[in-house]
Design a protein around this motif. Structure first.
Motif, PDB file in Angstrom:
ATOM      1  N   CYS A 147       0.810  -1.187  -0.091  1.00  0.00           N
ATOM      2  CA  CYS A 147       0.055  -0.145  -0.054  1.00  0.00           C
ATOM      3  C   CYS A 147       0.827   1.191   0.111  1.00  0.00           C
ATOM      4  CB  CYS A 147      -0.706  -0.075   1.202  1.00  0.00           C
ATOM      5  SG  CYS A 147      -0.317   0.141   2.613  1.00  0.00           S
TER       6      CYS A 147
ATOM      7  N   CYS B   7      -2.100  -2.473   4.190  1.00  0.00           N
ATOM      8  CA  CYS B   7      -1.769  -3.929   3.716  1.00  0.00           C
ATOM      9  C   CYS B   7      -1.417  -4.895   4.689  1.00  0.00           C
ATOM     10  CB  CYS B   7      -1.245  -3.763   2.240  1.00  0.00           C
ATOM     11  SG  CYS B   7       0.479  -3.626   2.542  1.00  0.00           S
TER      12      CYS B   7
ATOM     13  N   CYS C 299       4.287  -5.168   5.221  1.00  0.00           N
ATOM     14  CA  CYS C 299       5.722  -4.750   5.481  1.00  0.00           C
ATOM     15  C   CYS C 299       6.274  -4.920   7.012  1.00  0.00           C
ATOM     16  CB  CYS C 299       6.065  -3.334   5.049  1.00  0.00           C
ATOM     17  SG  CYS C 299       4.828  -1.996   5.991  1.00  0.00           S
TER      18      CYS C 299
HETATM   19  S1  FES Z   1       3.369  -1.185   2.879  1.00  0.00           S
HETATM   20 FE1  FES Z   1       1.027  -1.849   3.273  1.00  0.00          FE
HETATM   21  S2  FES Z   1       1.170  -1.854   5.486  1.00  0.00           S
HETATM   22 FE2  FES Z   1       3.223  -1.227   5.058  1.00  0.00          FE
END
Ligand code: FES
Ligand code: SF4
Ligand code: SF4
Ligand code: SF4
Ligand code: SF4
Lengths: 175, 921
Positions: free
Chosen positions: B34, B45, B48
């Protein structure tokens, strides 16, 4: 010196023995060798169990091919299926490695136990889709990619593929 | 620079970054969905995830999201810890629960961020046995394909479309695992920047529709660094080709220009390259008026022979490169060179150029515009004339929010927090235009005025800033408006004035320059930017070097003593002047030689037609409205007898033994000669490295290292493979061999990195994540702030006064339709509407017409029938015609016109891309 002499004698003896074994040579082409079903020879494009072209023109075989001898162009048919507008294999380059078959996600491209492809003219080794496409499913009888994939095609709506639920109703707030 | 510890290793990272950015910047692979470098983080999302430890003694740690965690001095993280890895794998697994079995038939495949991330975390088998959710797709118009099943609900699309680009018709709908990203009902996406969804969406939900129907995987595309030719902004693009066809255009990152985003005209308009209207052969008109194909070389020598006898006028083109225009000028002599613009437009561009050169204000890059904290748009409908600038201005209004965030010491990437904090508070953006614009929704002050009034208010703002009294009385309301706008600009740190030639009004340019002058102080650089009409408007004006005729002068010349030869470079005169005038010019000219790419009405009047390569098949330098010289390189070679425009002209020059052409053989020779001849163009050689700068073996490959089908692609023609074409003209090669690392920023043909097949691999090429390319920013700026900046006389009104029963004719622009070449891309053509005349309801009432009726417009060049559309936002007494759209060729912006209801009006058949026939002679 002594050992070499023994070795010579042994060799002569073995050659002599071979005179009495059954000959491996066959009278090709009158006599055909046995080739296993998975022998890697002339490549074909197969059809799915419903008789439609299996290849979806995904290009994976082409990219897997070490001598780069497969070229094709994708198109979309009226009914929504992806298909190859042209599909070309340059057999004068093909090394029959089977990587294309390995890469194919639809079982469309398959190698067959036919290796008799000699031509006087190298140009005749270039096969187009009409030369490659056969009428049956080849080695894999049941697989039909479009029954699994989520793509909508004529006769298979969203939610009708294998293991799919009915399309969600975005207007409903029910769990 | 804080020091952080990742898996026990100490790293220095940039202050204010989040951990995800920092890790990517360090070359570590941390999966994400995201977060986007231009849009910041929202932590949606959960992909990461990393472990963060309290201190040295903490061995357990806790899961945090990398993209939401600021890097602070001494912070300790682990990317490799089992728990973090397991968490990330679980996330991918859950994202994949409903993912369709589509990769082979998905246009994202091979450059799919979801594929990359799935492989990165090592998820392989789908263990969940339940049924997959499915969705119905929507028809979103001819440009974008929708396949909702593939969504992983990262929310990037709506964040981009709504928050970044200001669109309103794409949203997240329904709830829980039913979330759906689409429109409230099927229909064309309204945003002019919708095409960026193709690159923003990390999956195959939004894909390029024309690519989907003629698909080639990324690894099979031959690409080259190129520049969009659809407007004067000069966005950097990466067109991809296969089998001699342009397949798609992707954004090519340029930190100072387009950043990560293009507009839809640029992204989808390039497909005219594949048009069936391409001129296929060298044509010579026979006695019977029909063309016959002739041999290219004999055509060159015949044309050269023509040039040697008699007077030749060369008509250049603002859509051709600097080099081609320069060669044309050399062929015919500077005094016989016409820029190819109408006298009015030529004068405006020249005027704008002067203002920019003299002004002490900075001519900002697009990125610099984003940092302006007060903006005034004077008379230009930027969304439709220079779209990418509109997207930048939309970001500029967020500077207020960033300032508020900075006060609370919130990092700029805290996207959701900052939006919540600022709500509707924006930096001031004032838009003065002839009709409502698409930027009005974020504008603080808007007014719709006739061009003269816009200039007057502009001068009043300048006067107000200088503490003087306005020269003319505007009336209380406008004076108040001028005062308010002046206040917003005065209190800004980086004020920006955006204007342009769109209104065809030089007073507006003067007013903008006057405001910029009044704003410029010793410690404050004001910014001044002019939008121009075409991709090389500025270049053509610079080649003219202060001289250069306008089309009308050529017409006069022809009327007076006739012209022996007319050499036209990539220009359709029927778009620039009325049919009758163009016809009379062709009649007066002895021989007409035309070089062009697509057939145009001008083609029908030429005696010789030489087919030229499109932008995708030739090299050229274009000068953007920022004064940035940028080079585009051929993506593929055109098929003989089509040649590059510069090569035709050089061949003719050699044949005609033109002195300056003698020493030129290669493209770079032309560039160098041009730079040495024309002082203001001295810098253009630096736009990109010359062919000779790279040894033949180290050329930059246009093909990826997995380019397939090399021994089969042309085996149908001959099984004997020819050697790969060589490229003598550029530092790029037409093969997959070569040296692809450490590119110069201007030579980046595609982005790819091991494990990063999608465009997200870009960060591997940047000096810092989201920052400039390691190889340097492409292009070179030719215009730096001047120092003279003498006050200019206000030119006040330039338009003729309106008599009773007359209306002011103003140009209205359309992103799809006003530009000549993009309308010939099939997908774009579907979005073009026939020319029309917009008028306020009051005017319509006077004329007794309503929507869909026809009006007859009495122009100096003849009568034109146009369809009426009521647009109540138009300034009083103004009627707006669709500029650049077929049928409006001879209309003069700013002129006074009489209108009457057209009896027996019938809607013209939807003619696209040609002006012939609609303008009555
Ligand atoms: S890139 Fe989606 S939560 Fe960090
Ligand atoms: S891998 Fe299979 S489905 Fe894909 S293009 Fe090749 S033959 Fe067709
Ligand atoms: S979005 Fe990516 S993972 Fe999903 S089907 Fe398309 S290529 Fe495959
Ligand atoms: S459509 Fe694409 S960008 Fe939007 S939420 Fe789904 S995957 Fe993300
Ligand atoms: S803004 Fe202009 S240069 Fe940029 S992509 Fe759009 S049309 Fe092309």
């Amino acid at each position: 010196m002594y050992e070499s002499f023994i070795s010579q004698l042994r060799t002569i003896w073995q050659v002599l023995l071979h005179s009495f074994t059954k000959a491996e040579t066959v009278q090709y082409p009158e006599e055909q060798p046995y080739l296993a079903p998975r022998y890697r020879g002339r490549i074909v494009l197969t059809r799915d169990p419903d008789g439609d072209e299996r290849c979806v023109a995904c290009n994976l075989c082409a990219v897997a091919c070490p001598p780069d001898c497969i070229a094709l162009q994708q198109g979309v048919r009226e009914d929504g299926r992806w298909y190859p507008e042209f599909f070309r294999i340059n057999f004068s380059r093909c090394i029959m490695c089977g990587m294309c078959e390995e890469a194919c996600p639809t079982n469309a491209i398959q190698l067959t136990p036919d290796f008799e492809m000699c031509e006087y003219d190298r140009q005749s080794m270039v096969y187009e889709k009409e030369h490659l496409l056969i009428d049956g499913p080849g080695k894999y009888h049941d697989y039909n990619f479009y029954r699994v994939s989520g793509l909508k095609i004529d006769g298979k709506d969203k939610g009708e593929a294998l293991n799919e639920a009915e399309p969600v109703d975005v207007k409903s707030l029910l769990p | 620079m804080p020091t952080i510890y990742i898996d026990g290793q100490a790293h220095e990272v940039s202050e204010g970054d989040n951990l995800l950015q920092a890790a990517l910047g360090l070359g570590l692979d941390l999966p994400y969905f995201c977060w986007h470098p231009a849009m910041g983080s929202i932590g949606a999302c959960r992909q990461c995830a990393v472990l963060q430890y309290q201190d040295e003694d903490d061995t357990r740690g806790r899961i945090v999201m990398g993209c939401m965690t600021p890097v602070t001095e001494g912070a300790r993280f682990s990317l490799a810890a089992d728990r973090a890895q397991a968490f990330r794998e679980d996330i991918i697994e859950s994202l994949m629960l409903n993912h369709p079995h589509d990769c082979p038939v998905c246009a994202e495949g091979g450059e799919c961020h979801l594929q990359d991330m799935t492989v990165m975390v090592g998820h392989r088998d789908r263990e969940y046995q339940g049924r997959k959710n499915t969705h119905r797709n929507q028809h979103l118009g001819p440009l974008i394909h929708h396949e909702m099943n593939r969504c992983i609900t990262c929310y990037r699309c709506t964040r981009y479309y709504r928050d970044y680009a200001g669109g309103t018709d794409l949203a997240a709908m329904a709830s829980h695992d039913h979330v759906y990203f689409g429109r409230h009902e099927e229909g064309v996406l309204e945003s002019e920047f919708a095409g960026n969804l193709v690159e923003v969406c990390p999956t195959g939900v939004f894909t390029d529709k024309s690519l989907v129907h003629d698909y080639t995987r990324k690894w099979d595309l031959q690409s080259a660094p190129s520049v969009c030719t659809a407007c004067s902004v000069g966005c950097n693009i990466m067109p991809g080709e296969r089998y001699g066809k342009l397949k798609r255009i992707h954004n090519r990152f340029n930190h100072d220009v387009n950043g990560y985003f293009l507009c839809d005209r640029g992204r989808f308009g390039g497909h005219f390259v594949n048009s069936e209207d391409r001129i296929p052969a060298v044509g010579k008109r026979d006695g019977d008026g029909r063309f016959s194909a002739v041999d290219a070389d004999s055509a060159v020598s015949s044309i050269a022979a023509l040039l040697r006898q008699g007077k030749t006028i060369g008509i250049g083109s603002p859509r051709s490169s600097v080099e081609a225009n320069y060669l044309l000028r050399e062929l015919v002599g500077a005094e016989n060179y016409c820029t190819g613009m109408s006298a009015q437009e030529g004068a405006l561009v020249q005027h704008a150029l002067q203002q920019l050169e003299q002004s002490q204000a900075l001519v900002p890059s697009i990125r610099a515009m984003e940092s302006a904290d007060a903006v005034l748009v004077l008379g230009e409908d930027v969304t439709n004339t220079a779209p990418r600038i509109a997207l930048a201005l939309r970001q500029s209004v967020r500077n207020k929010a960033y300032a508020m965030a900075a006060d609370l010491r919130l990092e700029a990437w805290q996207d959701a927090a900052i939006r919540n904090l600022a709500q509707d508070q924006r930096s001031p953006l004032s838009v003065l235009s002839v009709a409502a614009t698409r930027l009005d929704d974020v504008a603080s002050h808007t007014a719709q005025l006739c061009p003269d009034d816009i200039a007057r208010v502009g001068f009043a703002i300048a006067a107000e800033l200088e503490g003087a009294l306005p020269a003319v009385d505007l009336g209380a309301e406008l004076a108040e408006l001028a005062k308010t706008i002046a206040d917003t600009l005065r209190s800004a740190d980086i004020p920006l004035v955006v204007s342009g030639t769109g209104c065809g009004h030089s007073g507006i340019l003067d007013a903008s320059a006057a405001i910029a002058r009044a704003l410029t102080g010793p410690d404050r650089p004001a910014q001044l930017s002019f939008c121009l009409a075409e991709c090389n408007s500025l270049g053509a004006a610079l080649v003219a070097d202060g001289a250069g005729m306008g089309l009308e002068e050529v017409l006069e010349l022809a009327a007076q003593d006739g012209i022996d030869n007319l050499l036209i470079l990539e220009n359709d005169l029927f778009r620039r002047t009325s049919c009758s005038k163009a016809d009379s010019l062709f009649q007066a000219a002895g021989n007409v030689v035309l070089l062009d790419t697509l057939t145009t009405p001008t083609c029908d009047n030429a005696d010789w037609v030489l087919p030229t390569s499109s932008f995708a098949e030739t090299e050229g330098t274009l000068i953007s409205q920022e004064g940035r010289a940028q080079r585009h390189f051929p993506v593929f070679n055109s098929v003989a007898p089509i040649r590059e425009n510069w090569r035709w002209l050089l061949d003719i020059g050699h044949c005609a033994e033109v002195a300056t052409c003698k020493s030129m053989v290669h493209f770079d020779d032309v560039t160098t000669s041009c730079a040495n001849t024309i002082k203001t163009l001295f810098g253009i050689c630096a736009a990109a490295p010359a062919a000779s700068s790279v040894p033949a073996a180290d050329k930059v490959p246009r093909q990826t290292h997995r380019f397939s089908g090399r021994t089969a692609m042309r085996a149908n023609i001959s099984v004997h493979e020819p050697r790969q074409p060589t490229d003598e003209e550029s530092p790029l090669s037409f093969t997959m061999e070569g040296h692809s690392a450490e590119h110069n920023g201007a030579l980046l043909p595609y982005v790819w990195s091991p494990g990063w097949n999608s465009n997200q691999s870009l960060h591997k090429y940047q000096s810092a994540v989201g920052g400039a390319l390691q190889g340097g920013t492409a292009g070179t700026r030719l215009i730096e702030p001047g120092d003279i900046d003498a006050a200019q006389e206000s030119s006040g009104s330039t338009a003729p006064a309106l008599n009773a029963g007359e209306y002011r004719l103003v140009p209205l622009y359309r992103i799809f339709g006003s530009e000549e070449m993009s309308v010939r891309a099939p997908a774009v053509a579907q979005l073009c509407r026939p020319a029309g005349l917009e008028m306020p309801a009051s005017v319509a009432a006077e004329l007794g017409v309503s929507n869909g009726d026809g009006v007859t417009l009495t122009a100096t060049t003849g009568n034109v029938d146009l369809e009426v559309t009521i647009n109540d936002s138009l300034a009083a007494n103004c009627v707006g015609y669709s500029h650049g759209v077929s049928g409006t060729g001879g209309l003069v912006p700013g002129s006074a016109t009489k209108l009457c209801r057209a009896e027996n009006w019938q809607r013209a058949p939807e003619l696209i891309g040609t002006d012939r026939g609609a303008t009555t002679a």
